[in-house]
Design an enzyme around this catalytic site. Structure first.
Site, PDB file in Angstrom:
ATOM      1  CB  SER A   1      -0.945  -0.011   1.212  1.00  0.00           C
ATOM      2  OG  SER A   1      -0.199  -0.101   2.416  1.00  0.00           O
ATOM      3  N   GLY A   2       1.951   1.260  -0.772  1.00  0.00           N
ATOM      4  CA  GLY A   2       2.687   2.498  -1.039  1.00  0.00           C
ATOM      5  C   GLY A   2       2.138   3.145  -2.299  1.00  0.00           C
TER       6      GLY A   2
ATOM      7  CB  ALA B 144       3.791   0.917  -6.734  1.00  0.00           C
TER       8      ALA B 144
ATOM      9  CG  HIS C 234      20.429   9.296   0.366  1.00  0.00           C
ATOM     10  ND1 HIS C 234      21.063  10.405   0.845  1.00  0.00           N
ATOM     11  CD2 HIS C 234      19.365   9.755  -0.352  1.00  0.00           C
ATOM     12  CE1 HIS C 234      20.412  11.491   0.453  1.00  0.00           C
ATOM     13  NE2 HIS C 234      19.370  11.114  -0.283  1.00  0.00           N
TER      14      HIS C 234
ATOM     15  NE  ARG D 188      20.304  10.124  -4.158  1.00  0.00           N
ATOM     16  CZ  ARG D 188      19.024   9.945  -4.011  1.00  0.00           C
ATOM     17  NH1 ARG D 188      18.550   8.723  -3.939  1.00  0.00           N
ATOM     18  NH2 ARG D 188      18.211  10.951  -3.930  1.00  0.00           N
TER      19      ARG D 188
ATOM     20  CG  HIS E  98      18.004   5.873  -0.310  1.00  0.00           C
ATOM     21  ND1 HIS E  98      17.179   6.291   0.718  1.00  0.00           N
ATOM     22  CD2 HIS E  98      17.627   6.579  -1.416  1.00  0.00           C
ATOM     23  CE1 HIS E  98      16.340   7.208   0.257  1.00  0.00           C
ATOM     24  NE2 HIS E  98      16.585   7.393  -1.040  1.00  0.00           N
TER      25      HIS E  98
HETATM   26  P1  FAD Z   1       6.557   1.197  -0.582  1.00  0.00           P
HETATM   27  O1  FAD Z   1       6.112   2.593  -0.508  1.00  0.00           O
HETATM   28  O2  FAD Z   1       7.752   0.834   0.220  1.00  0.00           O
HETATM   29  O3  FAD Z   1       5.344   0.276  -0.142  1.00  0.00           O
HETATM   30  C1  FAD Z   1       5.529  -1.110  -0.011  1.00  0.00           C
HETATM   31  C2  FAD Z   1       4.281  -1.698   0.601  1.00  0.00           C
HETATM   32  O4  FAD Z   1       4.316  -3.105   0.535  1.00  0.00           O
HETATM   33  C3  FAD Z   1       4.101  -1.357   2.069  1.00  0.00           C
HETATM   34  O5  FAD Z   1       2.743  -1.078   2.272  1.00  0.00           O
HETATM   35  C4  FAD Z   1       4.487  -2.654   2.772  1.00  0.00           C
HETATM   36  O6  FAD Z   1       3.919  -2.835   4.036  1.00  0.00           O
HETATM   37  C5  FAD Z   1       3.963  -3.655   1.783  1.00  0.00           C
HETATM   38  N1  FAD Z   1       4.556  -4.998   1.868  1.00  0.00           N
HETATM   39  C6  FAD Z   1       5.854  -5.354   1.761  1.00  0.00           C
HETATM   40  N2  FAD Z   1       5.984  -6.689   1.838  1.00  0.00           N
HETATM   41  C7  FAD Z   1       4.737  -7.190   1.991  1.00  0.00           C
HETATM   42  C8  FAD Z   1       4.205  -8.494   2.138  1.00  0.00           C
HETATM   43  N3  FAD Z   1       4.969  -9.579   2.157  1.00  0.00           N
HETATM   44  N4  FAD Z   1       2.864  -8.636   2.284  1.00  0.00           N
HETATM   45  C9  FAD Z   1       2.044  -7.548   2.292  1.00  0.00           C
HETATM   46  N5  FAD Z   1       2.502  -6.284   2.172  1.00  0.00           N
HETATM   47  C10 FAD Z   1       3.823  -6.111   2.012  1.00  0.00           C
HETATM   48  N6  FAD Z   1      12.006   8.418  -3.944  1.00  0.00           N
HETATM   49  C11 FAD Z   1      11.738   9.528  -4.665  1.00  0.00           C
HETATM   50  O7  FAD Z   1      11.431   9.414  -5.860  1.00  0.00           O
HETATM   51  N7  FAD Z   1      11.776  10.745  -4.069  1.00  0.00           N
HETATM   52  C12 FAD Z   1      12.087  10.933  -2.768  1.00  0.00           C
HETATM   53  O8  FAD Z   1      12.097  12.032  -2.275  1.00  0.00           O
HETATM   54  C13 FAD Z   1      12.403   9.787  -1.996  1.00  0.00           C
HETATM   55  N8  FAD Z   1      12.755   9.903  -0.686  1.00  0.00           N
HETATM   56  C14 FAD Z   1      12.936   8.769   0.048  1.00  0.00           C
HETATM   57  C15 FAD Z   1      13.186   8.896   1.412  1.00  0.00           C
HETATM   58  C16 FAD Z   1      13.307   7.755   2.199  1.00  0.00           C
HETATM   59  C17 FAD Z   1      13.590   7.891   3.669  1.00  0.00           C
HETATM   60  C18 FAD Z   1      13.179   6.469   1.614  1.00  0.00           C
HETATM   61  C19 FAD Z   1      13.288   5.234   2.439  1.00  0.00           C
HETATM   62  C20 FAD Z   1      12.954   6.351   0.255  1.00  0.00           C
HETATM   63  C21 FAD Z   1      12.832   7.493  -0.539  1.00  0.00           C
HETATM   64  N9  FAD Z   1      12.576   7.400  -1.900  1.00  0.00           N
HETATM   65  C22 FAD Z   1      12.322   8.528  -2.626  1.00  0.00           C
HETATM   66  C23 FAD Z   1      12.324   6.096  -2.514  1.00  0.00           C
HETATM   67  C24 FAD Z   1      10.807   5.906  -2.622  1.00  0.00           C
HETATM   68  O9  FAD Z   1      10.193   6.426  -1.468  1.00  0.00           O
HETATM   69  C25 FAD Z   1      10.430   4.448  -2.753  1.00  0.00           C
HETATM   70  O10 FAD Z   1      11.186   3.832  -3.752  1.00  0.00           O
HETATM   71  C26 FAD Z   1       8.945   4.343  -3.128  1.00  0.00           C
HETATM   72  O11 FAD Z   1       8.172   5.022  -2.172  1.00  0.00           O
HETATM   73  C27 FAD Z   1       8.537   2.904  -3.211  1.00  0.00           C
HETATM   74  O12 FAD Z   1       7.145   2.856  -3.366  1.00  0.00           O
HETATM   75  P2  FAD Z   1       6.441   1.435  -3.459  1.00  0.00           P
HETATM   76  O13 FAD Z   1       4.995   1.696  -3.571  1.00  0.00           O
HETATM   77  O14 FAD Z   1       7.122   0.643  -4.488  1.00  0.00           O
HETATM   78  O15 FAD Z   1       6.819   0.737  -2.069  1.00  0.00           O
HETATM   79  C1  SIN Z   2      16.073  12.558  -1.002  1.00  0.00           C
HETATM   80  O1  SIN Z   2      15.202  13.343  -0.650  1.00  0.00           O
HETATM   81  O2  SIN Z   2      17.282  12.784  -0.981  1.00  0.00           O
HETATM   82  C2  SIN Z   2      15.653  11.232  -1.488  1.00  0.00           C
HETATM   83  C3  SIN Z   2      15.332  11.362  -2.901  1.00  0.00           C
HETATM   84  C4  SIN Z   2      15.324  10.027  -3.558  1.00  0.00           C
HETATM   85  O3  SIN Z   2      15.661   9.006  -2.968  1.00  0.00           O
HETATM   86  O4  SIN Z   2      15.007  10.009  -4.737  1.00  0.00           O
END
Ligand code: FAD
Ligand code: SIN
Length: 532
Positions: A13-14, A16, A235, A280, A341
Site C-alpha cells: 500500500s505504497g 505503486a 544515499h 549519488r 537506500h
Molecule cells: P513502498 O512505498 O515501500 O510500499 C511497499 C508496501 O508493501 C508497504 O505497504 C508494505 O507494508 C507492503 N509490503 C511489503 N511486503 C509485503 C508483504 N509480504 N505482504 C504484504 N505487504 C507487504 N524516492 C523519490 O522518488 N523521491 C524521494 O524524495 C524519496 N525519498 C525517500 C526517502 C526515504 C527515507 C526512503 C526510504 C525512500 C525514498 N525514496 C524517494 C524512494 C521511494 O520512497 C520508494 O522507492 C517508493 O516510495 C517505493 O514505493 P512502493 O509503492 O514501491 O513501495
Molecule cells: C532525497 O530526498 O534525498 C531522497 C530522494 C530520492 O531518494 O530520490
C-alpha cells in the site's frame, strides 16, 4: 485455511499499490493486502519529491539524458523515455487524487537534486511522501470497490496451470492475517506486486522496517525472473548515528546549496564537476573513501549557504527531527554518513509492468523496469512507481479476459500452506543482525572478489539456519521476513559476483573499470524448480 476471492490482488500500500488500485477498481473488485498499518511504507518517508518535466526551461529530452547519464549505460532507453514523457500527466493524476504539492502563488515549486540539470522535483515541503500517502489512502477509502487489509502479510504466490496448454499463470497469493493468526488463500485473476524495497538487508538503511525484499523473494521462488540486484543505491547523507532506521537528510538540502565538508572544515574533495551534487554513487564513494582513510566517524553537511528562512520553509520535517535530536540545523553542520537506500534491481518487467509469469505484474521499487540501470537518478522512483502502475492498470481488460480461460490452481502451491510453527524470536533476531552486518561489510559501497566470496559462503550458512528456524513453514512474521531477507541477500551477492566490472552503484576494487564488451547488459536470475 480460509479462502477469499477478488478480481485484482494488490500486495503493498505504497504509491505503486494505491495508485494502481484506484485505476484497477474501474475493472473489478480490488483487495489491497499490506503487512503492517496501511500508511507504513517507504513512500510515507519520501522527502525530496517526485521528478517530472514541469518547467518551461525543461524538456523530456533533458530528463531522459540526465536519467541515462546516472544509469551508467544500463538504462533501457525506451523505458526512460516513457517515464519522462508520461511523468507530467501522472503528477496531474496525483493532484487530481488530492495530493497538495507546494505551490506558492499557484505554480508548483520545483526543487533540484543530484544529477538533474534542471529544477524538476515537485514536492510537498520535505514531507512529500507523507502527503502522497495521505491523499492516496483517502481516495482509496472512499472507493467502494477497493478494500485495504492491514496486517495481512503475503507469504508466497499461488500458481495456476491451464489443463490443455500447461501454461502457468499467477492465481493470487497465500496471505497471513498475523493479528488473527489466520492463513488465507486469496485467489485473484491478476496480481500486482508492489512490496517496495529491501534496504533492511543492510545494517544501515534509510528504509522502514517493511523493506525486507518480500516481493523479490516470493517472485523468485515462483520461478519469476529477477534482475540487477547488485545495484543497491547508498544515499550519501543519513544523519549520524545511523542505527536502526537511519534518518535521511534529503538531497534537496544539497540542491539548495549545502555542501559536504570534512571534520576539519575543508570541502570534501569530490572528483566531479557537480561537486556535492554529483550523482549519488560518486558522492557516497567519496565519503566512504574519506571515512576509511581518515578513521573519522562521519562527514559534515554545511547548510550555511542557505538562508535560515529558506531552511525553515523548505525543510520543516528535517528541522523538527534534528531539533528532537538536539541539533539546530540553522546554526550547526549536520553529521552525515551513507546508508543503503534504494534497490535499482528487482522483479524484471516489460514496459507495462508484466513479469515473466502471466497474471503477475510488478510496479514501484520491487520492479526492475529498466528505468534506473546501474544507478537511479534522485526522485525518479516515486515517478517510476506511478507511471508504471498506471501502464499496468491499462492492461487489465486483456488480462482479466485471459484469466477467465480455464486455469486451475496448482495443488502443489496449496500444499505450500505453512503449518503452525513455534516462533524463535531470539534466534531469528540474531540471524537478522548477522545478515545485515554481513551485507554492510561485504556487499557495501566498495566490494572485492574476496569479500563477495566470503559473503556468498556466509549467506548460504544463514539460509540453512533460517530454514532450521522455521523459514519455509512459519506463521511468525519475523521468521517469514528473515527467509526473504536471506534470499534477497543471496540473490544480490550472486548478481554482484557475476558482474566482474565496476559500473554505477556496483564498485569492485578487483575490476575497477567498466567492461562494455562483456557487461553492457542486465544480470538476470531465474530460480531452478523447488527453490526455497
Ligand atoms: P513502498 O512505498 O515501500 O510500499 C511497499 C508496501 O508493501 C508497504 O505497504 C508494505 O507494508 C507492503 N509490503 C511489503 N511486503 C509485503 C508483504 N509480504 N505482504 C504484504 N505487504 C507487504 N524516492 C523519490 O522518488 N523521491 C524521494 O524524495 C524519496 N525519498 C525517500 C526517502 C526515504 C527515507 C526512503 C526510504 C525512500 C525514498 N525514496 C524517494 C524512494 C521511494 O520512497 C520508494 O522507492 C517508493 O516510495 C517505493 O514505493 P512502493 O509503492 O514501491 O513501495
Ligand atoms: C532525497 O530526498 O534525498 C531522497 C530522494 C530520492 O531518494 O530520490
Amino acid at each position: 485455511m480460509k479462502n477469499h476471492s477478488v478480481d485484482i490482488l494488490v500486495i503493498g500500500s505504497g504509491i505503486a499499490g494505491l495508485s494502481y488500485a484506484l485505476r484497477a477498481a474501474e475493472h473489478g473488485t480490488v483487495g489491497v493486502m499490506t503487512k503492517k498499518e496501511r500508511a507504513e511504507s517507504s513512500t510515507n518517508y519520501a522527502q525530496g519529491g517526485i521528478a517530472a518535466v514541469m518547467a518551461e526551461d525543461d524538456s523530456v529530452e533533458l530528463h531522459v539524458r540526465d536519467t541515462l547519464v546516472a544509469g551508467a549505460g544500463l538504462c533501457h532507453r525506451e523505458a526512460v523515455e516513457l517515464l519522462a514523457r508520461e511523468g507530467s500527466d501522472r503528477i496531474r493524476d496525483l493532484m487530481h487524487w488530492g495530493v497538495q504539492f507546494t505551490a506558492p502563488g499557484g505554480s508548483l515549486s520545483l526543487g533540484r537534486e543530484g544529477g538533474h540539470s534542471r529544477r524538476r522535483v515537485v514536492h510537498a515541503g520535505d514531507l512529500t511522501g507523507r502527503e502522497i500517502e495521505r491523499a492516496l489512502l483517502a481516495a482509496v477509502a472512499s472507493h467502494p470497490r477497493v478494500h485495504v487489509f492491514d496486517d495481512h502479510l503475503a507469504i508466497d504466490l499461488l500458481v495456476r496451470h491451464h489443463p490443455a496448454t500447461g501454461r502457468r499463470r499467477c492465481g493470487g497469493a497465500l496471505i497471513l492475517d498475523h493479528r488473527a493468526g489466520v492463513l488465507i488463500e486469496v485467489q485473484a485473476s491478476v496480481t500486482l506486486l508492489a512490496t517496495g524495497g529491501l534496504g533492511q538487508a543492510y545494517r544501515h538503511t534509510t528504509n522502514p522496517a517493511i523493506a525486507t525484499g518480500d516481493g523479490v523473494a516470493m517472485a523468485y521462488r515462483a520461478g519469476v525472473a529477477v534482475a540487477n540486484l547488485e545495484f543497491m543505491q547508498f544515499h550519501p547523507t543519513a544523519l549520524y548515528p545511523a542505527e536502526a532506521r537511519a534518518f535521511l537528510i534529503s538531497e534537496a538540502v544539497r540542491g539548495e546549496g549545502a555542501v559536504l565538508r570534512t571534520l576539519d572544515g575543508a570541502l570534501l574533495p569530490i572528483d566531479h564537476e557537480l561537486g556535492s551534487l554529483a550523482p549519488r554513487d560518486i558522492v557516497a564513494r567519496h565519503i566512504d573513501r574519506h571515512l576509511k582513510r581518515s578513521g573519522e566517524p562521519h562527514v559534515l553537511l554545511d547548510l550555511s549557504p542557505i538562508s535560515s528562512d529558506h531552511i525553515a520553509r523548505r525543510f520543516p520535517g528535517i528541522m523538527a527531527e534534528c531539533a528532537a535530536r538536539g541539533i539546530d540545523m540553522v546554526r550547526e553542520p549536520l553529521p552525515v554518513v551513507p546508508a543503503a537506500h534504494y534497490a535499482c534491481g528487482g522483479v524484471r518487467t516489460d514496459d507495462v509492468g508484466r513479469t515473466s509469469l502471466p497474471g503477475l505484474f510488478a510496479a514501484g521499487e520491487v520492479a526492475c523496469t529498466g528505468v534506473h540501470g546501474a544507478n537511479r537518478l534522485a526522485s525518479n522512483s516515486l515517478l517510476e512507481a506511478v507511471v508504471y502502475s498506471h501502464r499496468a492498470s491499462d492492461e487489465l481488460p486483456v488480462e482479466l479476459a485471459a484469466a477467465a480461460t480455464g486455469y486451475v490452481l496448482d495443488a502443489t502451491s496449496v500444499e505450500l500452506a505453512p503449518s503452525p510453527a513455534a516462533p524463535a524470536p531470539v534466534e531469528v533476531a540474531e540471524l537478522r543482525r548477522t545478515l545485515r552486518q554481513l551485507m554492510w561489510d561485504d556487499v557495501g559501497i566498495v566490494r572485492s572478489d574476496e569479500r563477495l566470496e566470503h559473503a556468498a559462503g556466509a549467506a548460504a550458512g544463514l539460509h540453512e539456519a533460517a530454514l532450521r528456524a522455521g523459514g519455509a513453514c512459519s506463521r511468525d512474521p519475523d521468521t517469514i521476513e528473515l527467509r526473504n531477507l536471506v534470499q534477497v541477500a543471496e540473490l544480490s551477492i550472486r548478481c554482484a559476483r557475476r558482474r566482474r566490472e565496476s559500473r554505477g552503484l556496483h564498485y569492485n576494487v578487483d575490476h575497477p573499470y567498466r567492461d562494455n564488451e562483456r557487461f553492457l547488459r542486465d544480470t538476470v536470475l531465474v530460480a531452478e524448480e523447488g527453490a526455497d
